[in-house]
Design an enzyme around this catalytic site. Structure first.
Site, PDB file in Angstrom:
ATOM      1  N   MET A  71       0.770  -1.198   0.115  1.00 14.57           N
ATOM      2  CA  MET A  71      -0.064  -0.048  -0.042  1.00 14.57           C
ATOM      3  C   MET A  71       0.873   1.298   0.038  1.00 14.57           C
ATOM      4  SD  MET A  71      -3.039  -1.163   2.725  1.00 14.57           S
ATOM      5  CE  MET A  71      -1.664  -2.165   3.686  1.00 14.57           C
ATOM      6  N   GLN A 124       8.781  -4.133  -3.110  1.00 16.82           N
ATOM      7  CA  GLN A 124       7.835  -3.962  -4.269  1.00 16.82           C
ATOM      8  C   GLN A 124       8.468  -2.772  -4.961  1.00 16.82           C
ATOM      9  OE1 GLN A 124       3.756  -2.553  -5.311  1.00 16.82           O
ATOM     10  NE2 GLN A 124       3.255  -4.706  -5.498  1.00 16.82           N
ATOM     11  N   CYS A 153      -0.927  -1.733 -10.238  1.00 18.27           N
ATOM     12  CA  CYS A 153      -1.590  -0.385  -9.933  1.00 18.27           C
ATOM     13  C   CYS A 153      -2.292   0.370 -10.881  1.00 18.27           C
ATOM     14  CB  CYS A 153      -0.457   0.785  -9.636  1.00 18.27           C
ATOM     15  SG  CYS A 153      -0.881   2.592  -8.850  1.00 18.27           S
ATOM     16  N   LYS A 192       2.783  -8.785  -8.989  1.00 23.89           N
ATOM     17  CA  LYS A 192       1.408  -8.424  -8.408  1.00 23.89           C
ATOM     18  C   LYS A 192       0.510  -7.975  -9.725  1.00 23.89           C
ATOM     19  CE  LYS A 192      -1.518  -6.746  -4.648  1.00 23.89           C
ATOM     20  NZ  LYS A 192      -2.371  -5.924  -5.286  1.00 23.89           N
ATOM     21  N   ASN A 253      -5.919 -11.684  -3.861  1.00 22.22           N
ATOM     22  CA  ASN A 253      -6.117 -10.501  -3.183  1.00 22.22           C
ATOM     23  C   ASN A 253      -7.347  -9.775  -3.673  1.00 22.22           C
ATOM     24  OD1 ASN A 253      -4.539  -7.086  -3.883  1.00 22.22           O
ATOM     25  ND2 ASN A 253      -5.513  -7.870  -2.200  1.00 22.22           N
ATOM     26  N   GLY A 254      -8.110  -9.402  -2.551  1.00 23.91           N
ATOM     27  CA  GLY A 254      -9.403  -8.811  -2.954  1.00 23.91           C
ATOM     28  C   GLY A 254     -10.540  -9.430  -1.876  1.00 23.91           C
ATOM     29  N   ASN A 255     -11.385  -8.615  -1.313  1.00 25.61           N
ATOM     30  CA  ASN A 255     -12.357  -8.971  -0.720  1.00 25.61           C
ATOM     31  C   ASN A 255     -11.963  -9.697   0.750  1.00 25.61           C
ATOM     32  OD1 ASN A 255     -13.993  -8.401  -2.726  1.00 25.61           O
ATOM     33  ND2 ASN A 255     -14.283 -10.341  -3.183  1.00 25.61           N
ATOM     34  N   ALA A 277      -5.578  -5.332   2.394  1.00 28.60           N
ATOM     35  CA  ALA A 277      -4.884  -3.996   2.219  1.00 28.60           C
ATOM     36  C   ALA A 277      -5.915  -2.924   3.203  1.00 28.60           C
ATOM     37  CB  ALA A 277      -4.871  -3.590   0.806  1.00 28.60           C
TER      38      ALA A 277
END
Length: 397
Positions: A71, A124, A153, A192, A253-255, A277
């Site tokens: 992040m 990263q 991104c 990623k 990644n997600g939710n 995140a």
């Protein structure tokens, strides 16, 4: 192995008072027991050997399943350490700009700090030049377990800078970035990504990255146009399809808002681990099973005696910041995230914070005390069920 602290750069910064940030050029100098350093660059490996080595490295790290996502300005060392204290098993640094990282000593010293406890660690970078990326990666590979390429991104700045998800329009360049690192680093390369609108395009993309030398793939289940995580639900079916199509470890990644989401995501996708995140910013104790009030409504199995709240976590975060200084803009952002619910009740205190051009720890601790004196408490709740063990999740080559 014994470790010692030494500066990443040879010259200390001398401008501590020119703005509202703290300068901290020291990082711990492993390699440690987790290190990806193995004495020979990855380039001498091909095909099956690369796949085997990718899995051997992942297993050596303990196959972490609960991971702090990268992040910008928000996954810095003190926050990573706070999340690790509350269950995170690995973490990404914020996205670092590879060209600025190679050119600017102050940027390196302020934007990347670590310590011996900060492992496993993904560092990263965003990049669009393979040689520049390699230069940046070589500077950090002794201090991390993966060098990660940001290919996801979706923000406007990434479009302007021609990096992140906007490299998806130039797959040959992406391939060259991965190959450059995979052929020349000792530490493994991870990527990623975000998904394409078309599933087969996403699968082909993932296979290309694997063939280029990517040793671990984190898949965000949204397209680059789906920026609002609250508006667009991540597509776990796409992550599952990628997991079944490639032979390297895959992260989802997600939710991921609480531990039930972790369990469901691992089961539905077959991924080796999950990244969280935004939810971690409000609740850094998420991976210890704590939930904010927003996610306990309607739940019956809850420990109503919540003994932890965002203020407790903020105080712990500030203690980590005193030990591992970072720019004040990062600290300010975390204060707003962790005390956001309190500030909605007492906006005058938020206004006092915003009015401070230069922050001090004394001022921030005083904000917490003022809120507590007003009797405000935003407890975190522990779910009553503890029968789920992450160790039961499958992991296959």
């Amino acid at each position: 192995m014994a470790t010692q602290t030494r500066p990443l750069s040879s010259q200390l910064l001398e401008d501590n008072e020119d703005d509202d940030r703290l300068c901290y050029p020291d990082i711990t100098a492993p390699p440690t027991e987790h290190s990806g350093q193995i004495g020979r660059p990855n380039g001498y490996l091909t095909g099956e050997s690369r796949i085997e080595r990718a899995w051997a490295h992942w297993k050596k790290l303990g196959q972490p399943k609960l991971i702090v996502a990268p992040m910008v300005d928000n996954s810095e060392l003190p926050f990573r350490m706070l999340c690790r204290k509350y269950g995170a098993q690995a973490a990404y640094t914020p996205m670092l700009h590879s060209r600025i990282f190679t050119e600017n000593e102050k940027y390196r010293s302020q934007e990347f700090t670590t310590c011996k406890e900060d492992r496993p660690l993904f560092v990263q970078f965003c990049a669009n030049d393979p040689d520049v990326l390699l230069d940046a990666a070589r500077r950090v590979e002794p201090y991390c377990d993966y060098v990660d390429i940001n290919l996801g991104c979706p923000q406007r700045i990434a479009r302007r800078g021609r990096y992140g998800a906007f490299l998806m329009d130039n797959l040959p360049l992406i391939k060259s970035l991965v190959e450059k690192l995979a052929d020349n680093l000792n530490v493994p390369v991870s990527c990623k990504i975000r998904m394409f609108p078309d599933l087969q395009d996403t699968i082909n993309y993932a296979k290309m990255l694997e063939d280029a030398g990517c040793a671990l793939l984190a898949v965000h289940g949204r397209t680059r146009d789906e920026k609002d995580g609250k508006k667009f639900r991540a597509n776990w079916n796409v992550i599952k399809a990628v997991r079944n199509a490639v032979r390297i470890p895959v992260l989802a990644n997600g939710n991921i808002r609480h531990m039930d989401d972790v369990r469901e995501c691992l089961e539905e996708t077959g991924a080796e681990g999950v990244l969280s995140a935004e939810s971690l910013l409000e609740n850094p104790a998420l991976f210890s099973g704590y939930r904010t009030a927003e996610w306990v409504l309607g739940s019956e199995e809850i420990n109503k005696e919540g003994k932890l709240d965002q203020a407790d976590l903020l105080v712990e975060y500030l203690k980590f910041c005193e030990k591992h200084p970072v720019p004040w803009r990062m600290i300010r952002s975390h204060v707003h995230k962790m005390l956001g619910e309190w500030f909605r009740i007492h906006p005058n205190i938020r206004d006092d914070l915003n009015a401070q051009y230069k922050l001090t720890f004394e001022f921030l601790y005083d904000i917490v005390n003022r809120l507590r004196e007003l009797g405000v408490k935003m407890p975190l709740f522990v779910m009553g069920s503890d029968d789920y063990s992450l160790s039961s999740h499958r992991s296959v080559v």
